[in-house]
Design a protein around this motif. Structure first.
Motif, PDB file in Angstrom:
ATOM      1  N   GLU A 114      -9.605  -1.664 -11.920  1.00 32.11           N
ATOM      2  CA  GLU A 114      -9.337  -0.597 -10.960  1.00 32.11           C
ATOM      3  C   GLU A 114      -9.705   0.760 -11.555  1.00 32.11           C
ATOM      4  OE1 GLU A 114      -7.711   1.390  -7.506  1.00 32.11           O
ATOM      5  OE2 GLU A 114      -8.607  -0.543  -7.903  1.00 32.11           O
ATOM      6  N   ILE A 115      -9.408   0.945 -12.827  1.00 30.03           N
ATOM      7  CA  ILE A 115      -9.799   2.182 -13.514  1.00 30.03           C
ATOM      8  C   ILE A 115     -11.317   2.314 -13.497  1.00 30.03           C
ATOM      9  CG2 ILE A 115      -9.838   3.378 -15.742  1.00 30.03           C
ATOM     10  CD1 ILE A 115      -7.113   1.941 -16.317  1.00 30.03           C
ATOM     11  N   GLY A 116     -12.015   1.233 -13.849  1.00 25.86           N
ATOM     12  CA  GLY A 116     -13.483   1.256 -13.827  1.00 25.86           C
ATOM     13  C   GLY A 116     -14.033   1.545 -12.443  1.00 25.86           C
ATOM     14  N   PHE A 117     -13.395   0.957 -11.442  1.00 32.13           N
ATOM     15  CA  PHE A 117     -13.815   1.194 -10.058  1.00 32.13           C
ATOM     16  C   PHE A 117     -13.661   2.666  -9.687  1.00 32.13           C
ATOM     17  CE2 PHE A 117     -11.769   1.645  -5.795  1.00 32.13           C
ATOM     18  CZ  PHE A 117     -12.922   1.610  -5.035  1.00 32.13           C
ATOM     19  N   ALA A 118     -12.500   3.236  -9.994  1.00 29.92           N
ATOM     20  CA  ALA A 118     -12.250   4.629  -9.629  1.00 29.92           C
ATOM     21  C   ALA A 118     -13.180   5.586 -10.376  1.00 29.92           C
ATOM     22  CB  ALA A 118     -10.791   4.988  -9.903  1.00 29.92           C
ATOM     23  N   LEU A 119     -13.394   5.345 -11.664  1.00 30.89           N
ATOM     24  CA  LEU A 119     -14.333   6.187 -12.410  1.00 30.89           C
ATOM     25  C   LEU A 119     -15.755   6.006 -11.895  1.00 30.89           C
ATOM     26  CD1 LEU A 119     -12.980   5.819 -16.045  1.00 30.89           C
ATOM     27  CD2 LEU A 119     -12.743   7.775 -14.509  1.00 30.89           C
ATOM     28  N   GLY A 120     -16.060   4.787 -11.487  1.00 31.01           N
ATOM     29  CA  GLY A 120     -17.386   4.522 -10.928  1.00 31.01           C
ATOM     30  C   GLY A 120     -17.646   5.342  -9.677  1.00 31.01           C
ATOM     31  N   GLY A 152       4.989  -6.286  -3.485  1.00 29.20           N
ATOM     32  CA  GLY A 152       5.348  -4.890  -3.717  1.00 29.20           C
ATOM     33  C   GLY A 152       5.277  -4.516  -5.182  1.00 29.20           C
ATOM     34  N   THR A 153       5.769  -5.391  -6.022  1.00 35.23           N
ATOM     35  CA  THR A 153       5.724  -5.152  -7.466  1.00 35.23           C
ATOM     36  C   THR A 153       4.287  -5.160  -7.966  1.00 35.23           C
ATOM     37  OG1 THR A 153       7.901  -6.143  -7.777  1.00 35.23           O
ATOM     38  CG2 THR A 153       6.467  -6.029  -9.717  1.00 35.23           C
ATOM     39  N   GLY A 154       3.533  -6.179  -7.574  1.00 39.33           N
ATOM     40  CA  GLY A 154       2.151  -6.305  -8.034  1.00 39.33           C
ATOM     41  C   GLY A 154       1.292  -5.128  -7.619  1.00 39.33           C
ATOM     42  N   TYR A 155       1.423  -4.729  -6.369  1.00 36.96           N
ATOM     43  CA  TYR A 155       0.606  -3.622  -5.886  1.00 36.96           C
ATOM     44  C   TYR A 155       0.989  -2.323  -6.580  1.00 36.96           C
ATOM     45  CZ  TYR A 155      -1.875  -0.461  -2.824  1.00 36.96           C
ATOM     46  OH  TYR A 155      -2.718   0.500  -2.346  1.00 36.96           O
ATOM     47  N   ALA A 156       2.295  -2.094  -6.755  1.00 40.14           N
ATOM     48  CA  ALA A 156       2.743  -0.865  -7.422  1.00 40.14           C
ATOM     49  C   ALA A 156       2.265  -0.812  -8.874  1.00 40.14           C
ATOM     50  CB  ALA A 156       4.269  -0.768  -7.361  1.00 40.14           C
ATOM     51  N   VAL A 157       2.341  -1.936  -9.574  1.00 39.79           N
ATOM     52  CA  VAL A 157       1.884  -1.964 -10.967  1.00 39.79           C
ATOM     53  C   VAL A 157       0.371  -1.769 -11.015  1.00 39.79           C
ATOM     54  CG1 VAL A 157       1.642  -3.438 -13.010  1.00 39.79           C
ATOM     55  CG2 VAL A 157       3.840  -3.306 -11.805  1.00 39.79           C
ATOM     56  N   TRP A 158      -0.361  -2.421 -10.132  1.00 40.10           N
ATOM     57  CA  TRP A 158      -1.827  -2.310 -10.081  1.00 40.10           C
ATOM     58  C   TRP A 158      -2.239  -0.859  -9.855  1.00 40.10           C
ATOM     59  CZ3 TRP A 158      -4.937  -1.949  -5.337  1.00 40.10           C
ATOM     60  CH2 TRP A 158      -6.307  -2.156  -5.555  1.00 40.10           C
ATOM     61  N   THR A 159      -1.642  -0.214  -8.872  1.00 38.95           N
ATOM     62  CA  THR A 159      -2.008   1.184  -8.616  1.00 38.95           C
ATOM     63  C   THR A 159      -1.522   2.098  -9.735  1.00 38.95           C
ATOM     64  OG1 THR A 159      -0.047   1.526  -7.244  1.00 38.95           O
ATOM     65  CG2 THR A 159      -2.077   0.928  -6.104  1.00 38.95           C
ATOM     66  N   GLY A 160      -0.383   1.758 -10.339  1.00 37.82           N
ATOM     67  CA  GLY A 160       0.120   2.553 -11.456  1.00 37.82           C
ATOM     68  C   GLY A 160      -0.803   2.512 -12.656  1.00 37.82           C
ATOM     69  N   ILE A 161      -1.274   1.310 -12.985  1.00 42.76           N
ATOM     70  CA  ILE A 161      -2.233   1.181 -14.095  1.00 42.76           C
ATOM     71  C   ILE A 161      -3.489   1.986 -13.785  1.00 42.76           C
ATOM     72  CG2 ILE A 161      -3.768  -0.416 -15.316  1.00 42.76           C
ATOM     73  CD1 ILE A 161      -1.545  -2.563 -14.929  1.00 42.76           C
ATOM     74  N   GLY A 162      -3.975   1.855 -12.557  1.00 37.11           N
ATOM     75  CA  GLY A 162      -5.173   2.600 -12.165  1.00 37.11           C
ATOM     76  C   GLY A 162      -4.965   4.099 -12.220  1.00 37.11           C
ATOM     77  N   ALA A 163      -3.838   4.558 -11.679  1.00 39.82           N
ATOM     78  CA  ALA A 163      -3.564   5.996 -11.666  1.00 39.82           C
ATOM     79  C   ALA A 163      -3.411   6.543 -13.081  1.00 39.82           C
ATOM     80  CB  ALA A 163      -2.299   6.276 -10.853  1.00 39.82           C
ATOM     81  N   LEU A 164      -2.696   5.815 -13.915  1.00 39.64           N
ATOM     82  CA  LEU A 164      -2.505   6.244 -15.300  1.00 39.64           C
ATOM     83  C   LEU A 164      -3.842   6.324 -16.033  1.00 39.64           C
ATOM     84  CD1 LEU A 164      -0.759   6.764 -17.839  1.00 39.64           C
ATOM     85  CD2 LEU A 164      -0.686   4.291 -18.138  1.00 39.64           C
ATOM     86  N   GLY A 165      -4.622   5.261 -15.945  1.00 41.12           N
ATOM     87  CA  GLY A 165      -5.903   5.225 -16.649  1.00 41.12           C
ATOM     88  C   GLY A 165      -6.865   6.294 -16.177  1.00 41.12           C
ATOM     89  N   VAL A 166      -6.947   6.468 -14.872  1.00 41.13           N
ATOM     90  CA  VAL A 166      -7.878   7.466 -14.337  1.00 41.13           C
ATOM     91  C   VAL A 166      -7.409   8.878 -14.676  1.00 41.13           C
ATOM     92  CG1 VAL A 166      -8.870   8.416 -12.216  1.00 41.13           C
ATOM     93  CG2 VAL A 166      -8.750   5.947 -12.534  1.00 41.13           C
ATOM     94  N   ALA A 167      -6.103   9.120 -14.624  1.00 42.30           N
ATOM     95  CA  ALA A 167      -5.597  10.453 -14.975  1.00 42.30           C
ATOM     96  C   ALA A 167      -5.893  10.777 -16.435  1.00 42.30           C
ATOM     97  CB  ALA A 167      -4.098  10.529 -14.702  1.00 42.30           C
ATOM     98  N   LEU A 168      -5.640   9.816 -17.330  1.00 36.17           N
ATOM     99  CA  LEU A 168      -5.902  10.070 -18.750  1.00 36.17           C
ATOM    100  C   LEU A 168      -7.391  10.200 -19.039  1.00 36.17           C
ATOM    101  CD1 LEU A 168      -3.260   7.730 -20.428  1.00 36.17           C
ATOM    102  CD2 LEU A 168      -3.171  10.213 -20.122  1.00 36.17           C
TER     103      LEU A 168
END
Length: 105
Positions: free
Chosen positions: A13-19, A56-72
């Motif tokens: 997801e991080i790679g996708f967003a940076l892409g 709900g848990t899976g989606y929240a963690v998935w978006t959280g990992i993506g948001a964290l990685g992309v922000a950093l």
């Protein structure tokens, strides 16, 4: 294994967003191809994780990992703001993702 799928899904997801940034609105061929491939892999891995992890848990963690990685990476690669309020909010994302993992088993 589902949590490993979810972690990998978040990384893609991080790679996708940076892409999206590097593809410049899908006007550059190879960054666009990589972006679409990463999105597909991320979604496939997410679907595998959600076979066991509550949606709900899976989606929240998935978006959280993506948001964290992309922000950093935005701070490192693109000079995005690294102000203390922004970093504190990123810390809240980390706390939320860790919390969800702890209460989900």
């Amino acid at each position: 294994m589902p949590w490993i799928y979810l972690l990998l899904a978040g990384l893609f997801e991080i790679g996708f967003a940076l892409g999206l940034k590097y593809s410049e609105g899908f006007t550059r061929l190879w960054p666009s191809v990589v972006t679409v491939v990463f999105a597909g892999i991320s979604l496939w891995l997410l679907t595998q994780a959600l076979r066991t992890i509550p949606v709900g848990t899976g989606y929240a963690v998935w978006t959280g990992i993506g948001a964290l990685g992309v922000a950093l990476l935005g701070i490192v690669l693109f000079g995005d703001s690294a102000s203390w309020p922004r970093l504190a909010c990123i810390g809240l994302i980390v706390a939320g993702v860790v919390g969800l993992k702890l209460v989900s088993g």
